[in-house]
Design a protein around this motif. Structure first.
Motif, PDB file in Angstrom:
ATOM      1  N   VAL A  15       0.871  -1.296  -0.038  1.00 36.84           N
ATOM      2  CA  VAL A  15      -0.073   0.138  -0.084  1.00 36.84           C
ATOM      3  C   VAL A  15       0.849   1.264   0.053  1.00 36.84           C
ATOM      4  N   ASP A  16       0.348   2.010  -0.975  1.00 42.82           N
ATOM      5  CA  ASP A  16       1.242   3.545  -0.601  1.00 42.82           C
ATOM      6  C   ASP A  16       0.320   4.756  -0.283  1.00 42.82           C
ATOM      7  N   THR A  17       0.862   5.795   0.345  1.00 45.96           N
ATOM      8  CA  THR A  17       0.225   6.757   0.827  1.00 45.96           C
ATOM      9  C   THR A  17       0.907   7.816  -0.168  1.00 45.96           C
ATOM     10  N   ILE A  18      -0.049   8.605  -0.865  1.00 53.59           N
ATOM     11  CA  ILE A  18       0.424   9.406  -1.906  1.00 53.59           C
ATOM     12  C   ILE A  18       0.171  11.184  -1.504  1.00 53.59           C
ATOM     13  N   VAL A  19       1.418  11.766  -1.448  1.00 54.88           N
ATOM     14  CA  VAL A  19       1.465  13.133  -1.133  1.00 54.88           C
ATOM     15  C   VAL A  19       1.917  14.040  -2.280  1.00 54.88           C
ATOM     16  N   TYR A  20       1.195  14.658  -2.872  1.00 58.12           N
ATOM     17  CA  TYR A  20       1.622  15.738  -3.869  1.00 58.12           C
ATOM     18  C   TYR A  20       2.169  16.931  -3.182  1.00 58.12           C
ATOM     19  N   VAL A  21       3.678  17.074  -3.509  1.00 58.93           N
ATOM     20  CA  VAL A  21       4.339  18.353  -2.799  1.00 58.93           C
ATOM     21  C   VAL A  21       4.716  19.223  -3.711  1.00 58.93           C
ATOM     22  N   PRO A  22       4.793  20.508  -3.339  1.00 65.00           N
ATOM     23  CA  PRO A  22       5.293  21.776  -4.435  1.00 65.00           C
ATOM     24  C   PRO A  22       6.434  21.678  -4.878  1.00 65.00           C
ATOM     25  N   GLU A  23       7.447  20.655  -4.549  1.00 65.16           N
ATOM     26  CA  GLU A  23       8.804  20.721  -5.418  1.00 65.16           C
ATOM     27  C   GLU A  23       9.526  19.345  -4.654  1.00 65.16           C
ATOM     28  N   LEU A  24      10.376  18.944  -5.436  1.00 61.52           N
ATOM     29  CA  LEU A  24      11.360  17.810  -4.829  1.00 61.52           C
ATOM     30  C   LEU A  24      12.591  18.278  -5.249  1.00 61.52           C
ATOM     31  N   PRO A  25      13.861  18.274  -4.287  1.00 60.18           N
ATOM     32  CA  PRO A  25      13.683  18.068  -2.868  1.00 60.18           C
ATOM     33  C   PRO A  25      12.673  18.982  -2.277  1.00 60.18           C
ATOM     34  N   LEU A  26      12.081  18.571  -1.159  1.00 59.65           N
ATOM     35  CA  LEU A  26      11.265  19.489  -0.411  1.00 59.65           C
ATOM     36  C   LEU A  26      11.863  20.204   0.568  1.00 59.65           C
ATOM     37  N   PRO A  27      11.829  21.599   0.380  1.00 63.95           N
ATOM     38  CA  PRO A  27      12.622  22.341   1.657  1.00 63.95           C
ATOM     39  C   PRO A  27      11.840  22.165   2.965  1.00 63.95           C
TER      40      PRO A  27
END
Length: 302
Positions: A15-27
Motif C-alpha cells: 500500500v502507498d500513501t500519496i502526497v503531492y508536494v510543491p517541489e522535490l527535494p522538499l525544503p
C-alpha cells in the motif's frame, strides 16, 4: 504442458500513501498545506505488474505475504475489483507500505516502511512450486521472500523475469535476481554505464534479454549481443506522475514476449504502456488495455 496461468507474479504487494508536494527535494518547513489531499491506495510494484498483465488479457496470479490489517484488505479488495487471482500468505509484521512524495513534474521520492518485513520471511516452497508449475512465466519482485524462492523456481524450469529498479550495478543484494532471470528489466537512473551493466548481466547470468529504461530518453535493449535504443513514446496526455511507469513497461513487454513478438516490438509495447502510466495520477490504478496498446503501437509504426 497445460497451464492455468500465463504469468505468476511473486512479491511486491503493498500500500502507498500519496502526497503531492510543491517541489522535490522538499525544503524544510514546519508544515505544508496539501490541497490535493493525502490518499492511501493499494498498489506497489508487484500489484502494478499483475494489474498491467491482467488488463492486457493475460491470465495472472499474484503471490505474496499480506498482513491481517486494513492495508492488507486494501490489497485484497484491489485484486477482487480488477479480477486478479491473489494468494496471500499471512504476514504477522503487517502489509508492506510506503509514502510517495510526488513533485509537480511527476518525479517521486519513496519512503519504505521496512518494519513490515523480516529477513526470515518466506513464501511456502510447496505453494511457490505448485503455482509456478502451472504458469507459463514467473515475474519475480526483488524482496527477501522472493530471493529465497529463486532455487525452487529454477527447479521448475519455468522462465523468469525480474525488475532490478534503480540498481547501481554494484549492490550485491540485487545480483541473485539479476543472474537468475531470463529477462531482466532495470532503470538506467543510477547507472554510470548502462551498457556495461547490461552486458555483465548477460555474461554472468541466464538472461537472454536485458532492458534498461531511461524515462524520457527511451530505453536500451540488449539481445543476441546487440544493444539498440528504443525511443520514448509521446504520452497521450499531460504527464502527472511517473509512479508505476516501469511496472507498466515490464507488463507490456511480457505481453508481447508471451505472444511471440520480437524483442524490439516488445520494447515498443513497453514504451507505449510506460507513457500511458505517466498520465495516470498516483492515486489511481488504471493500466492500459490490450486494444489501446495495440492501437498506439500501430500509430508509432507510421
Amino acid at each position: 504442458m497445460s497451464t492455468d496461468t500465463d504469468v505468476l507474479v511473486l512479491g511486491g504487494a503493498g500500500v502507498d500513501t500519496i502526497v503531492y508536494v510543491p517541489e522535490l527535494p522538499l525544503p524544510y518547513a514546519d508544515s505544508y498545506m496539501i490541497d490535493s489531499g493525502i490518499r492511501t491506495r493499494a498498489g506497489q510494484t508487484g500489484d502494478f505488474v499483475a494489474l498491467g498483465l491482467s488488463a492486457l488479457g493475460l491470465r495472472t496470479h499474484h503471490l505474496d505475504l499480506l498482513g491481517d490489517d486494513p492495508e492488507g484488505e486494501l490489497v485484497r479488495a484491489l485484486h477482487r475489483e480488477k479480477g486478479v487471482a491473489l494468494t496471500a500468505i499471512p504476514q504477522p509484521a503487517g502489509t508492506k507500505r510506503a509514502v510517495n512524495l510526488v513533485g509537480p513534474d511527476g518525479r517521486r521520492l519513496s519512503l519504505y516502511d521496512t518494519s513490515r518485513s523480516h529477513a526470515d520471511d518466506r513464501l511456502p516452497e510447496a505453494t511457490v512450486r505448485a503455482l509456478a508449475e502451472s504458469s507459463r512465466h514467473v515475474h519475480v519482485s526483488i524482496t527477501h521472500p522472493c530471493a529465497h524462492a529463486l532455487p525452487v523456481l529454477h527447479e521448475t524450469g519455468v522462465p523468469l523475469s525480474t525488475d532490478l529498479h534503480d540498481w547501481d550495478g554494484e549492490n550485491p543484494y540485487h545480483e541473485p535476481f539479476a543472474l537468475a532471470a531470463d529477462i531482466v528489466f532495470l532503470s538506467a537512473a543510477a547507472l554510470t554505464d548502462p551498457e556495461r551493466t547490461m552486458r555483465r548481466i548477460v555474461e554472468h547470468g541466464r538472461a537472454r534479454l536485458v532492458v534498461a529504461t531511461a524515462g524520457a530518453e527511451g530505453a536500451y535493449l540488449l539481445t543476441d549481443g546487440d544493444l539498440t535504443h528504443v525511443p520514448a513514446v509521446p504520452p497521450p496526455a499531460p504527464v502527472v506522475d511517473s509512479n508505476g511507469a516501469g511496472d507498466a513497461f515490464a507488463a507490456a513487454f511480457l505481453f508481447g514476449h508471451l505472444d511471440g513478438a520480437p524483442p524490439r516490438r516488445c520494447a515498443l509495447y513497453g514504451a507505449v504502456a510506460g507513457a500511458h502510466a505517466c498520465t495516470v495520477p498516483s492515486t489511481e490504478t488504471a493500466a492500459i488495455g490490450r486494444d489501446r496498446l495495440l492501437e498506439r503501437a500501430a500509430e508509432m509504426d507510421h
